[in-house]
Write a protein that holds these residues in place. Structure first.
Motif, PDB file in Angstrom:
ATOM      1  N   ASP A 120       0.883  -1.020  -0.536  1.00 14.53           N
ATOM      2  CA  ASP A 120      -0.142  -0.565  -0.381  1.00 14.53           C
ATOM      3  C   ASP A 120       0.836   1.440   0.096  1.00 14.53           C
ATOM      4  N   MET A 121       2.174   1.236   0.896  1.00  9.51           N
ATOM      5  CA  MET A 121       2.758   2.655   0.822  1.00  9.51           C
ATOM      6  C   MET A 121       3.907   2.597  -0.670  1.00  9.51           C
ATOM      7  N   TYR A 122       3.627   1.475  -0.815  1.00  8.35           N
ATOM      8  CA  TYR A 122       5.368   1.156  -2.627  1.00  8.35           C
ATOM      9  C   TYR A 122       3.930   2.327  -3.293  1.00  8.35           C
ATOM     10  N   LYS A 123       2.386   1.793  -3.304  1.00  5.63           N
ATOM     11  CA  LYS A 123       1.453   2.565  -4.299  1.00  5.63           C
ATOM     12  C   LYS A 123       1.581   3.971  -4.480  1.00  5.63           C
ATOM     13  N   ARG A 124       1.439   4.107  -2.750  1.00  6.91           N
ATOM     14  CA  ARG A 124       1.032   5.810  -2.695  1.00  6.91           C
ATOM     15  C   ARG A 124       2.240   6.533  -2.497  1.00  6.91           C
ATOM     16  N   THR A 125       3.434   5.770  -2.664  1.00  8.12           N
ATOM     17  CA  THR A 125       4.902   6.651  -2.398  1.00  8.12           C
ATOM     18  C   THR A 125       5.210   7.462  -3.478  1.00  8.12           C
ATOM     19  N   VAL A 126       5.992   8.582  -3.522  1.00  6.53           N
ATOM     20  CA  VAL A 126       6.791   8.942  -4.559  1.00  6.53           C
ATOM     21  C   VAL A 126       8.047   9.049  -3.294  1.00  6.53           C
ATOM     22  N   THR A 127       8.836   8.660  -3.949  1.00  4.29           N
ATOM     23  CA  THR A 127      10.237   8.696  -3.490  1.00  4.29           C
ATOM     24  C   THR A 127      11.470   9.393  -3.954  1.00  4.29           C
ATOM     25  N   ILE A 128      11.985  10.402  -3.100  1.00  8.59           N
ATOM     26  CA  ILE A 128      12.457  11.810  -4.066  1.00  8.59           C
ATOM     27  C   ILE A 128      13.962  11.196  -3.648  1.00  8.59           C
ATOM     28  N   ASN A 129      15.639  11.779  -3.981  1.00  7.70           N
ATOM     29  CA  ASN A 129      16.393  11.303  -3.739  1.00  7.70           C
ATOM     30  C   ASN A 129      17.394  12.339  -4.114  1.00  7.70           C
ATOM     31  N   GLY A 130      18.409  12.702  -4.284  1.00  8.89           N
ATOM     32  CA  GLY A 130      19.895  13.555  -4.762  1.00  8.89           C
ATOM     33  C   GLY A 130      21.101  12.990  -4.215  1.00  8.89           C
ATOM     34  N   LEU A 131      21.864  13.880  -5.270  1.00  4.24           N
ATOM     35  CA  LEU A 131      23.797  12.845  -5.175  1.00  4.24           C
ATOM     36  C   LEU A 131      24.318  15.141  -4.010  1.00  4.24           C
ATOM     37  N   SER A 132      23.019  15.498  -3.966  1.00  4.61           N
ATOM     38  CA  SER A 132      23.922  17.234  -2.626  1.00  4.61           C
ATOM     39  C   SER A 132      24.524  16.598  -1.943  1.00  4.61           C
ATOM     40  N   LYS A 133      24.170  15.815  -0.977  1.00  2.03           N
ATOM     41  CA  LYS A 133      24.282  15.357   0.450  1.00  2.03           C
ATOM     42  C   LYS A 133      25.086  14.582   0.147  1.00  2.03           C
ATOM     43  N   SER A 134      25.149  13.456  -0.116  1.00  5.46           N
ATOM     44  CA  SER A 134      25.505  11.700  -0.132  1.00  5.46           C
ATOM     45  C   SER A 134      26.931  12.299  -0.707  1.00  5.46           C
ATOM     46  N   VAL A 135      27.129  12.575  -2.072  1.00  6.80           N
ATOM     47  CA  VAL A 135      28.847  12.254  -2.523  1.00  6.80           C
ATOM     48  C   VAL A 135      28.833  14.075  -2.936  1.00  6.80           C
ATOM     49  N   ALA A 136      28.557  15.137  -2.296  1.00 10.07           N
ATOM     50  CA  ALA A 136      29.210  16.743  -2.239  1.00 10.07           C
ATOM     51  C   ALA A 136      28.826  16.839  -3.687  1.00 10.07           C
ATOM     52  N   MET A 137      27.202  16.951  -4.036  1.00  6.40           N
ATOM     53  CA  MET A 137      27.086  17.748  -5.321  1.00  6.40           C
ATOM     54  C   MET A 137      26.305  18.836  -5.664  1.00  6.40           C
ATOM     55  N   THR A 138      25.927  19.411  -3.901  1.00  5.66           N
ATOM     56  CA  THR A 138      25.207  20.416  -4.138  1.00  5.66           C
ATOM     57  C   THR A 138      25.454  20.956  -5.930  1.00  5.66           C
ATOM     58  N   GLY A 139      26.638  21.824  -6.228  1.00  3.05           N
ATOM     59  CA  GLY A 139      26.306  22.358  -6.892  1.00  3.05           C
ATOM     60  C   GLY A 139      25.905  21.603  -8.166  1.00  3.05           C
ATOM     61  N   TRP A 140      25.763  20.636  -9.102  1.00  2.00           N
ATOM     62  CA  TRP A 140      25.829  19.940  -9.731  1.00  2.00           C
ATOM     63  C   TRP A 140      24.374  20.428 -10.383  1.00  2.00           C
ATOM     64  N   ARG A 141      23.677  19.891  -8.974  1.00  5.59           N
ATOM     65  CA  ARG A 141      22.213  20.236  -8.895  1.00  5.59           C
ATOM     66  C   ARG A 141      21.492  18.642 -10.016  1.00  5.59           C
ATOM     67  N   PHE A 142      21.734  17.768  -8.995  1.00 10.96           N
ATOM     68  CA  PHE A 142      20.999  16.257  -9.500  1.00 10.96           C
ATOM     69  C   PHE A 142      20.463  16.078  -8.526  1.00 10.96           C
ATOM     70  N   GLY A 143      18.532  15.683  -8.973  1.00 11.05           N
ATOM     71  CA  GLY A 143      17.735  14.768  -7.813  1.00 11.05           C
ATOM     72  C   GLY A 143      17.201  14.341  -8.277  1.00 11.05           C
ATOM     73  N   TYR A 144      16.144  13.491  -7.979  1.00 11.97           N
ATOM     74  CA  TYR A 144      15.499  12.536  -8.896  1.00 11.97           C
ATOM     75  C   TYR A 144      14.152  12.196  -8.315  1.00 11.97           C
ATOM     76  N   MET A 145      13.106  11.835  -8.681  1.00 10.31           N
ATOM     77  CA  MET A 145      12.021  11.033  -7.776  1.00 10.31           C
ATOM     78  C   MET A 145      11.286  10.206  -8.691  1.00 10.31           C
ATOM     79  N   ALA A 146      11.050   9.820  -8.023  1.00 16.86           N
ATOM     80  CA  ALA A 146      10.205   7.675  -9.121  1.00 16.86           C
ATOM     81  C   ALA A 146       9.219   7.391  -7.680  1.00 16.86           C
ATOM     82  N   ALA A 147       7.943   6.404  -8.823  1.00 18.17           N
ATOM     83  CA  ALA A 147       6.440   7.013  -8.494  1.00 18.17           C
ATOM     84  C   ALA A 147       6.513   5.020  -9.092  1.00 18.17           C
ATOM     85  N   ALA A 148       5.581   4.638  -8.423  1.00 17.48           N
ATOM     86  CA  ALA A 148       4.671   3.177  -8.780  1.00 17.48           C
ATOM     87  C   ALA A 148       4.051   3.931 -10.063  1.00 17.48           C
ATOM     88  N   ASP A 149       3.266   5.160 -10.028  1.00 19.11           N
ATOM     89  CA  ASP A 149       2.172   5.489 -10.902  1.00 19.11           C
ATOM     90  C   ASP A 149       2.889   6.339 -11.695  1.00 19.11           C
TER      91      ASP A 149
END
Ligand code: PMP
Ligand code: GLU
Length: 389
Positions: free
Chosen positions: A222-251
């Motif tokens: 149920d949560m898989y279907k309703r959730t939009v997962t949002i993430n990026g690389l700004s914090k994990s690999v220090a890429m804040t200025g590169w501007r990269f993020g993404y979203m993923a959704a079942a829909d």
């Protein structure tokens, strides 16, 4: 003549204070800044090499609006490997940072007057973008004594027939709290039978120190279907200025709708950044991530001890991200004035809690070197001592 919607939008306070601190520093003032929401490390070499190769190979043309297929495949593989989530490339879109993902998501799903539940303290951008897109913000207050997490009862009480979305941030900016799998299951149960979307902002996923990170979409079908997962690389690999993020959704229809908006606004994200992001996602930068994480843990542990030694301040150890959300209620009930005076008198920049919807706190980013942390907290200690005197 400006529109009402732009007139009601506030500037990002986190960016404003960080910029002010940089300007004062450039004027020669001995500013110590704890306001920046970005790692102080450089981007890992493997990522820079991929970008340089892309430039040399003339990878400089427009690409598919949602990102080149190898990039979306790399995101899908990452989501499977790290998060146990199955998304096909057409359920994923690359954006100009996760901030852009959120904007596109809100623009595509929030009707005028729809309610969006946002637990406070929250990251500064959510309420502003929701309002800009015509939505109504419904805050759920949380406190340090409760670990800054909402309960299923609070969520249930906040839901109305107009509720369209719940925004969840784990690990949190500004508190660093992390929702456990059990807590996410319990929140998910409250949402069953509704058509409420969960916007799960997982930007600080890789910066989890205590506790185990779980993706909201991974806790039930149920949560898989309703959730939009949002993430990026700004914090994990220090890429804040590169501007990269993404979203993923079942829909897939939702992803298509945001792609349509992006096709008419920004088009694809920077082609070089797309090539650079692949080694940021596929595990090639894991050793760099570990190195940064180790440094953040050392800084967090020392900073927490130093803050708690100050009579009048207190902080709970954050489980993730790189912020301390420091309780100042014993010495001030006006975080904006506290932060202003701290900057004026001691040249230390922090972000007032009120910017995150929680009065009586300030946010201190420990994404800076240990000497700055020691000297800066010593200045904060002097400031508080003078306030109390
Ligand atoms: N979500 C959270 C919780 C953040 O702190 C940030 C920081 N900027 C973002 C999203 C957006 O990051 P970016 O746009 O750089 O991907
Ligand atoms: N998210 C970071 C912060 O909270 C960066 C600033 C911003 O994007 O508003 O400081």
């Amino acid at each position: 003549m400006l529109t009402d919607r732009i007139n009601t939008l506030s500037e990002s306070i986190t960016i404003a204070i960080t910029t002010l601190a940089q300007e004062l520093k450039a004027e020669g003032k001995d500013i110590l800044s704890f306001s920046a929401g970005e790692p102080d490390f450089g981007t890992p070499q493997v990522i820079k090499d991929a970008a340089i190769a892309a430039i040399n190979n003339n990878f400089s043309k427009y690409t598919a609006v949602d990102g080149i297929l190898p990039l979306r495949e790399a995101i899908a593989t990452k989501l499977k490997r790290d998060n146990g989530l199955t998304y096909a490339p057409n359920q994923i879109i690359a954006n100009n940072g996760a901030k852009h993902s959120l904007f596109n998501l809100f623009a595509a799903t929030i009707q005028h007057g729809a309610e969006v539940i946002i637990p406070a303290p929250y990251w500064v951008t959510y309420p502003e973008l929701v309002k800009y897109c015509g939505g109504k913000v419904v805050e759920i207050e949380t406190h340090d004594v409760d670990g800054f997490k909402i309960t299923p009862e609070q969520l249930k009480a906040a839901i109305t027939p107009k509720t369209r979305m719940l925004v969840l941030t784990s690990p949190s900016n500004p508190t660093g709290c992390i929702y456990s799998k059990e807590e996410l299951i319990a929140l998910g149960k409250v949402l069953e039978g509704t058509d409420i979307i969960v916007a799960s902002d997982e930007m600080y996923e890789k910066l989890t120190y205590d506790g185990i990170f779980t993706s909201a979409a991974a806790v039930s079908e149920d949560m898989y279907k309703r959730t939009v997962t949002i993430n990026g690389l700004s914090k994990s690999v220090a890429m804040t200025g590169w501007r990269f993020g993404y979203m993923a959704a079942a829909d897939t229809e939702l992803i298509k709708a945001t792609k349509k908006l992006q096709s008419q606004s920004t088009s694809n994200i920077n082609s070089i950044t797309q090539m650079a992001a692949i080694p940021g996602l596929d595990g090639s930068a894991d050793a760099d991530i570990e190195m940064m994480k180790k440094a953040f843990i050392e800084r967090r542990d020392e900073a927490v001890v130093l803050i708690n030694e100050i009579d009048g301040l207190s902080v709970t150890k954050p489980d993730g991200a790189f912020y301390l959300f420091v309780n100042i209620k014993e010495v001030s009930n006006d975080s904006l004035t506290f932060a202003k005076n701290l900057l004026d008198k001691k040249l230390v920049a922090v972000v007032p809690g009120v910017a995150f919807g929680s009065e009586g706190y300030f946010r201190l980013s420990f994404a800076t070197d240990i000497d700055t942390i020691r000297t800066g907290i010593a200045r904060i200690a002097e400031f508080v001592k003078e306030l109390k005197a």
